[in-house]
Design a protein around this motif. Structure first.
Motif, PDB file in Angstrom:
ATOM      1  N   ASN A 196      29.374 -33.112  -0.196  1.00  0.00           N
ATOM      2  CA  ASN A 196      28.606 -33.796  -1.238  1.00  0.00           C
ATOM      3  C   ASN A 196      27.315 -34.409  -0.714  1.00  0.00           C
ATOM      4  O   ASN A 196      26.441 -34.776  -1.502  1.00  0.00           O
ATOM      5  CB  ASN A 196      29.464 -34.876  -1.892  1.00  0.00           C
ATOM      6  CG  ASN A 196      30.522 -34.305  -2.811  1.00  0.00           C
ATOM      7  OD1 ASN A 196      30.252 -33.366  -3.554  1.00  0.00           O
ATOM      8  ND2 ASN A 196      31.733 -34.850  -2.765  1.00  0.00           N
ATOM      9  N   ASP A 197      27.204 -34.545   0.607  1.00  0.00           N
ATOM     10  CA  ASP A 197      26.000 -35.142   1.164  1.00  0.00           C
ATOM     11  C   ASP A 197      24.836 -34.164   1.218  1.00  0.00           C
ATOM     12  O   ASP A 197      23.685 -34.571   1.385  1.00  0.00           O
ATOM     13  CB  ASP A 197      26.274 -35.687   2.575  1.00  0.00           C
ATOM     14  CG  ASP A 197      26.851 -34.638   3.514  1.00  0.00           C
ATOM     15  OD1 ASP A 197      27.567 -33.738   3.029  1.00  0.00           O
ATOM     16  OD2 ASP A 197      26.606 -34.738   4.734  1.00  0.00           O
ATOM     17  N   VAL A 198      25.104 -32.876   1.066  1.00  0.00           N
ATOM     18  CA  VAL A 198      24.042 -31.873   1.121  1.00  0.00           C
ATOM     19  C   VAL A 198      23.331 -31.815  -0.220  1.00  0.00           C
ATOM     20  O   VAL A 198      23.966 -31.761  -1.275  1.00  0.00           O
ATOM     21  CB  VAL A 198      24.609 -30.488   1.480  1.00  0.00           C
ATOM     22  CG1 VAL A 198      23.518 -29.427   1.405  1.00  0.00           C
ATOM     23  CG2 VAL A 198      25.222 -30.508   2.879  1.00  0.00           C
ATOM     24  N   SER A 199      22.006 -31.814  -0.182  1.00  0.00           N
ATOM     25  CA  SER A 199      21.198 -31.820  -1.406  1.00  0.00           C
ATOM     26  C   SER A 199      20.317 -30.580  -1.479  1.00  0.00           C
ATOM     27  O   SER A 199      19.780 -30.113  -0.460  1.00  0.00           O
ATOM     28  CB  SER A 199      20.316 -33.069  -1.443  1.00  0.00           C
ATOM     29  OG  SER A 199      19.365 -32.990  -2.487  1.00  0.00           O
ATOM     30  N   SER A 200      20.148 -30.070  -2.692  1.00  0.00           N
ATOM     31  CA  SER A 200      19.244 -28.938  -2.892  1.00  0.00           C
ATOM     32  C   SER A 200      17.798 -29.325  -2.624  1.00  0.00           C
ATOM     33  O   SER A 200      16.947 -28.459  -2.414  1.00  0.00           O
ATOM     34  CB  SER A 200      19.377 -28.398  -4.320  1.00  0.00           C
ATOM     35  OG  SER A 200      19.017 -29.399  -5.268  1.00  0.00           O
ATOM     36  N   GLY A 201      17.518 -30.618  -2.627  1.00  0.00           N
ATOM     37  CA  GLY A 201      16.160 -31.086  -2.383  1.00  0.00           C
ATOM     38  C   GLY A 201      15.795 -31.244  -0.919  1.00  0.00           C
ATOM     39  O   GLY A 201      14.663 -31.600  -0.596  1.00  0.00           O
ATOM     40  N   TRP A 202      16.745 -30.980  -0.028  1.00  0.00           N
ATOM     41  CA  TRP A 202      16.462 -31.141   1.393  1.00  0.00           C
ATOM     42  C   TRP A 202      15.412 -30.164   1.896  1.00  0.00           C
ATOM     43  O   TRP A 202      15.356 -29.005   1.473  1.00  0.00           O
ATOM     44  CB  TRP A 202      17.740 -30.901   2.202  1.00  0.00           C
ATOM     45  CG  TRP A 202      18.657 -32.069   2.265  1.00  0.00           C
ATOM     46  CD1 TRP A 202      18.536 -33.267   1.606  1.00  0.00           C
ATOM     47  CD2 TRP A 202      19.869 -32.152   3.024  1.00  0.00           C
ATOM     48  NE1 TRP A 202      19.577 -34.097   1.912  1.00  0.00           N
ATOM     49  CE2 TRP A 202      20.422 -33.433   2.779  1.00  0.00           C
ATOM     50  CE3 TRP A 202      20.532 -31.269   3.867  1.00  0.00           C
ATOM     51  CZ2 TRP A 202      21.615 -33.842   3.369  1.00  0.00           C
ATOM     52  CZ3 TRP A 202      21.720 -31.677   4.453  1.00  0.00           C
ATOM     53  CH2 TRP A 202      22.251 -32.964   4.211  1.00  0.00           C
ATOM     54  N   GLY A 203      14.604 -30.667   2.836  1.00  0.00           N
ATOM     55  CA  GLY A 203      13.667 -29.819   3.551  1.00  0.00           C
ATOM     56  C   GLY A 203      14.219 -29.485   4.924  1.00  0.00           C
ATOM     57  O   GLY A 203      15.355 -29.835   5.274  1.00  0.00           O
ATOM     58  N   GLU A 204      13.398 -28.856   5.729  1.00  0.00           N
ATOM     59  CA  GLU A 204      13.843 -28.406   7.046  1.00  0.00           C
ATOM     60  C   GLU A 204      14.283 -29.564   7.935  1.00  0.00           C
ATOM     61  O   GLU A 204      15.277 -29.460   8.669  1.00  0.00           O
ATOM     62  CB  GLU A 204      12.717 -27.617   7.719  1.00  0.00           C
ATOM     63  CG  GLU A 204      13.101 -26.997   9.044  1.00  0.00           C
ATOM     64  CD  GLU A 204      12.006 -26.118   9.617  1.00  0.00           C
ATOM     65  OE1 GLU A 204      12.058 -25.822  10.825  1.00  0.00           O
ATOM     66  OE2 GLU A 204      11.091 -25.720   8.846  1.00  0.00           O
ATOM     67  N   ASP A 205      13.568 -30.678   7.892  1.00  0.00           N
ATOM     68  CA  ASP A 205      13.911 -31.808   8.762  1.00  0.00           C
ATOM     69  C   ASP A 205      15.291 -32.375   8.442  1.00  0.00           C
ATOM     70  O   ASP A 205      16.063 -32.723   9.346  1.00  0.00           O
ATOM     71  CB  ASP A 205      12.856 -32.910   8.641  1.00  0.00           C
ATOM     72  CG  ASP A 205      11.519 -32.512   9.254  1.00  0.00           C
ATOM     73  OD1 ASP A 205      11.499 -31.537  10.028  1.00  0.00           O
ATOM     74  OD2 ASP A 205      10.518 -33.171   8.943  1.00  0.00           O
ATOM     75  N   GLN A 206      15.603 -32.485   7.158  1.00  0.00           N
ATOM     76  CA  GLN A 206      16.914 -33.015   6.777  1.00  0.00           C
ATOM     77  C   GLN A 206      18.030 -32.061   7.160  1.00  0.00           C
ATOM     78  O   GLN A 206      19.100 -32.481   7.624  1.00  0.00           O
ATOM     79  CB  GLN A 206      16.933 -33.309   5.274  1.00  0.00           C
ATOM     80  CG  GLN A 206      16.080 -34.513   4.903  1.00  0.00           C
ATOM     81  CD  GLN A 206      15.653 -34.484   3.454  1.00  0.00           C
ATOM     82  OE1 GLN A 206      15.052 -33.523   2.988  1.00  0.00           O
ATOM     83  NE2 GLN A 206      15.984 -35.547   2.730  1.00  0.00           N
ATOM     84  N   TRP A 207      17.788 -30.776   7.021  1.00  0.00           N
ATOM     85  CA  TRP A 207      18.766 -29.792   7.460  1.00  0.00           C
ATOM     86  C   TRP A 207      18.958 -29.847   8.973  1.00  0.00           C
ATOM     87  O   TRP A 207      20.080 -29.704   9.473  1.00  0.00           O
ATOM     88  CB  TRP A 207      18.353 -28.383   7.025  1.00  0.00           C
ATOM     89  CG  TRP A 207      18.900 -28.010   5.680  1.00  0.00           C
ATOM     90  CD1 TRP A 207      18.220 -27.891   4.509  1.00  0.00           C
ATOM     91  CD2 TRP A 207      20.267 -27.701   5.370  1.00  0.00           C
ATOM     92  NE1 TRP A 207      19.058 -27.543   3.483  1.00  0.00           N
ATOM     93  CE2 TRP A 207      20.318 -27.419   3.987  1.00  0.00           C
ATOM     94  CE3 TRP A 207      21.438 -27.655   6.112  1.00  0.00           C
ATOM     95  CZ2 TRP A 207      21.513 -27.077   3.355  1.00  0.00           C
ATOM     96  CZ3 TRP A 207      22.622 -27.307   5.478  1.00  0.00           C
ATOM     97  CH2 TRP A 207      22.654 -27.020   4.121  1.00  0.00           C
ATOM     98  N   ALA A 208      17.878 -30.056   9.701  1.00  0.00           N
ATOM     99  CA  ALA A 208      17.978 -30.144  11.158  1.00  0.00           C
ATOM    100  C   ALA A 208      18.887 -31.299  11.567  1.00  0.00           C
ATOM    101  O   ALA A 208      19.724 -31.169  12.479  1.00  0.00           O
ATOM    102  CB  ALA A 208      16.595 -30.308  11.766  1.00  0.00           C
TER     103      ALA A 208
END
Length: 216
Positions: A196-208
């Protein structure tokens, strides 16, 4: 959850890694609908940034991680079934083209929104999807269409509700989502648990940051 071999194109692994085959894989599953704008957003970030820049180029991650697209048909958009059928047809013909065709579907998703399909027949939409498969994945347009076309004639036994050549695969992906209780798209499951913490709005930095914390 295991992936049925019939849907092998939905799995993305990184075979260039030199990890031992006994190394356990983390599994990231993405329940996506091809006519969902938020699904398009998360897929495009994955496809253009996360996969090439953060996973495939990083031996630590690529040796431990596999990604799976789980097709999440949303029936309140009638065309959702049609575009997912097209992806299943591509998977039937050449599983290696499934991710490329998925990218094309998301790039062209507004062409299959309600307003843009309401005036055409089901088979006419299939013809457009078959052309997209030809243009984006190099597949034979007629071969794709043959898997999608709905006949206007009864079956030999008189049945009038015959479906098409990928109807059984549609049932498979729908049952998969039902079994794990996924209702919305996108939904991300990491190692069998909804993330649930993963968001479709994340960019590369948040995924990293997320990968650094979870791929261990």
């Amino acid at each position: 959850m295991a992936l049925n071999p019939k849907l092998s194109g939905a799995r993305l692994t990184f075979p260039s890694s030199t990890s031992s085959v006994s190394t356990p894989l983390h599994t990231l599953e993405f329940y996506l609908d091809y006519v969902c704008p938020y699904s398009a957003k998360i897929f495009k970030t994955l496809h253009s940034k996360v996969i090439p820049n953060l996973i495939s180029s990083n031996q630590e991650y690529s040796s431990k991680t596999q990604l799976i697209i789980r097709q999440q048909i949303q029936p309140w958009h009638p065309s959702s079934t049609l575009v997912h059928e097209a992806a299943l047809a591509v998977n039937r013909l050449d599983p290696s083209k499934f991710w490329d065709f998925s990218a094309a579907l998301f790039d062209h998703q507004n062409e299959y929104f309600d307003v843009n399909v309401v005036g055409e027949t089901r088979n006419a939409t299939y013809r457009r999807l078959a052309k997209l498969a030809r243009d984006s994945a190099g597949l034979d347009e007629q071969e794709v269409y043959k898997l999608l076309e709905i006949s206007d004639q009864p079956a030999d036994d008189g049945s009038l509700n015959v479906g098409n050549a990928v109807t059984a695969d549609v049932k498979l992906v729908v049952k998969t989502a039902r079994l794990v209780g996924v209702h919305v798209s996108p939904t991300v499951i990491f190692d069998g648990v909804v993330a649930n913490d993963v968001s479709s709005g994340w960019g590369e930095d948040q995924w990293a940051e997320w990968l650094k914390s979870n791929i261990v």
